[in-house]
Design a protein around this motif. Structure first.
Motif, PDB file in Angstrom:
ATOM      1  N   ARG A   1      -0.549   4.277   0.592  1.00  0.00           N
ATOM      2  CA  ARG A   1      -1.151   5.061   1.674  1.00  0.00           C
ATOM      3  C   ARG A   1      -2.068   4.160   2.493  1.00  0.00           C
ATOM      4  O   ARG A   1      -2.510   3.120   2.008  1.00  0.00           O
TER       5      ARG A   1
ATOM      6  N   TYR B   1      -5.184   3.856   3.446  1.00  0.00           N
ATOM      7  CA  TYR B   1      -6.479   3.337   3.019  1.00  0.00           C
ATOM      8  C   TYR B   1      -6.521   2.998   1.533  1.00  0.00           C
ATOM      9  O   TYR B   1      -7.572   2.727   0.974  1.00  0.00           O
ATOM     10  N   ASP B   2      -5.398   3.019   0.892  1.00  0.00           N
ATOM     11  CA  ASP B   2      -5.338   2.632  -0.518  1.00  0.00           C
ATOM     12  C   ASP B   2      -5.379   1.109  -0.648  1.00  0.00           C
ATOM     13  O   ASP B   2      -4.996   0.382   0.288  1.00  0.00           O
TER      14      ASP B   2
ATOM     15  N   ARG C   1       0.855  -1.192   0.000  1.00  0.00           N
ATOM     16  CA  ARG C   1       0.000   0.000   0.000  1.00  0.00           C
ATOM     17  C   ARG C   1       0.886   1.235   0.000  1.00  0.00           C
ATOM     18  O   ARG C   1       1.860   1.297   0.748  1.00  0.00           O
TER      19      ARG C   1
END
Length: 121
Positions: free
Chosen positions: A102, A104-105, A100
């Motif tokens: 970020r 919440y990606d 990931r």
């Protein structure tokens, strides 16, 4: 921008050893799985070995007992030690990271540029 930079590989005689090293850099939040795949001429890319952030490993049957994968989570690196190499191990080896960028990606696969391993006398 995420980069996976590989090093190692080369030409080795049957029965010899080589090590492959891969470092991930760039905008990375977390890395789930890191691993190595290979592709021989005329064949599909296949999993060689992979390792989770917790240290669990999976190996292709063809390399079990000969290859060892390890990882440094803090340095974002993965290493493949290849022993008792065979001509059929000849292929381009690719580093893979499932990560990931970020918090919440979604998790996305990234690939290195590939490094040639040739096992020949």
């Amino acid at each position: 921008q995420v980069q996976l930079v590989e090093s190692g590989g080369g030409l080795v005689q049957p029965g010899g050893s080589l090590g492959l090293f891969c470092a991930a850099s760039g905008s990375i939040f977390s890395i789930n799985v890191m691993g190595w795949y290979r592709q021989a001429p005329g064949k599909q890319r296949e999993l060689v070995a992979r390792i989770t952030s917790g240290g669990s490993t999976n190996y292709a049957d063809s390399v079990k007992g000969r290859f060892t994968i390890s990882r440094d989570n803090a340095k974002r690196t993965v290493y493949l030690q290849m022993n008792r190499l065979k001509p059929e191990d000849t292929a381009v080896y690719y580093c893979n990271a499932n990560l990931r960028t970020r918090m919440y990606d979604p998790v996305v696969d990234y690939w290195g540029q590939g490094t040639q391993v040739t096992v020949s006398s």
